[in-house]
Design a protein around this motif. Structure first.
Motif, PDB file in Angstrom:
ATOM      1  N   ARG A  94       0.841  -1.207   0.000  1.00  0.00           N
ATOM      2  CA  ARG A  94       0.000   0.000   0.000  1.00  0.00           C
ATOM      3  C   ARG A  94       0.872   1.250   0.000  1.00  0.00           C
ATOM      4  O   ARG A  94       0.604   2.207  -0.717  1.00  0.00           O
ATOM      5  N   ASP A  95       1.929   1.228   0.813  1.00  0.00           N
ATOM      6  CA  ASP A  95       2.825   2.372   0.900  1.00  0.00           C
ATOM      7  C   ASP A  95       3.522   2.616  -0.434  1.00  0.00           C
ATOM      8  O   ASP A  95       3.624   3.748  -0.890  1.00  0.00           O
ATOM      9  N   ARG A  97       2.429   1.757  -3.410  1.00  0.00           N
ATOM     10  CA  ARG A  97       1.440   2.261  -4.369  1.00  0.00           C
ATOM     11  C   ARG A  97       1.203   3.751  -4.169  1.00  0.00           C
ATOM     12  O   ARG A  97       1.077   4.501  -5.130  1.00  0.00           O
ATOM     13  N   ARG A  98       1.154   4.170  -2.905  1.00  0.00           N
ATOM     14  CA  ARG A  98       0.970   5.592  -2.605  1.00  0.00           C
ATOM     15  C   ARG A  98       2.158   6.400  -3.123  1.00  0.00           C
ATOM     16  O   ARG A  98       1.987   7.442  -3.753  1.00  0.00           O
ATOM     17  N   GLU A 101       1.987   6.643  -6.895  1.00  0.00           N
ATOM     18  CA  GLU A 101       0.944   7.591  -7.302  1.00  0.00           C
ATOM     19  C   GLU A 101       1.437   9.022  -7.146  1.00  0.00           C
ATOM     20  O   GLU A 101       1.248   9.849  -8.040  1.00  0.00           O
ATOM     21  N   GLU A 102       2.089   9.299  -6.016  1.00  0.00           N
ATOM     22  CA  GLU A 102       2.635  10.636  -5.804  1.00  0.00           C
ATOM     23  C   GLU A 102       3.701  10.955  -6.853  1.00  0.00           C
ATOM     24  O   GLU A 102       3.759  12.068  -7.375  1.00  0.00           O
TER      25      GLU A 102
END
Length: 117
Positions: A94-95, A97-98, A101-102
């Motif tokens: 999850r981290d 992917r974040r 995305e950023e």
């Protein structure tokens, strides 16, 4: 998870952080690397000689698969043996992917700036 010789109400933040890291099957250097901090920094947190900045608290809880409230206060469910590694992997995914995305948003912004030239 190992018995650290303290009762639930006697555990410090550092004790809970150590227990969660060990429950997730991570070495100090591994977790420190994932967080982007030095191993000495993490050791300071685990020994209650320093406290992490707020930005790291949610990431720690997610990577270690424990509720943030438990990590901060000891209230609620703590780490469970065996489940920590999979939860840690999910949290790390999850981290990542974040972060991706950023990064994609930053790339688009920079491409827009450069397209104006």
């Amino acid at each position: 998870m190992q018995d650290h010789g303290y009762g639930e109400h006697e555990a410090t933040f550092g004790d809970r952080l150590t227990a969660a890291r060990e429950g997730a099957g991570l070495a100090v250097a591994d977790l420190a690397g994932r967080l982007g901090v030095r191993a000495e920094t993490l050791k300071g947190w685990e020994s209650d000689q320093a406290e992490p900045r707020a930005v790291f608290l949610g990431r720690l809880a997610g990577m270690l698969g424990v509720p943030l409230v438990w990590l901060l206060t000891g209230e609620g469910q703590g780490p469970h043996e065996g489940a920590g590694i999979r939860q840690s992997a999910r949290a790390e995914l999850r981290d990542l992917r974040r972060v991706l995305e950023e990064a994609a948003q930053r790339i688009e912004r920079l491409e827009g700036v450069l397209a104006d030239d």
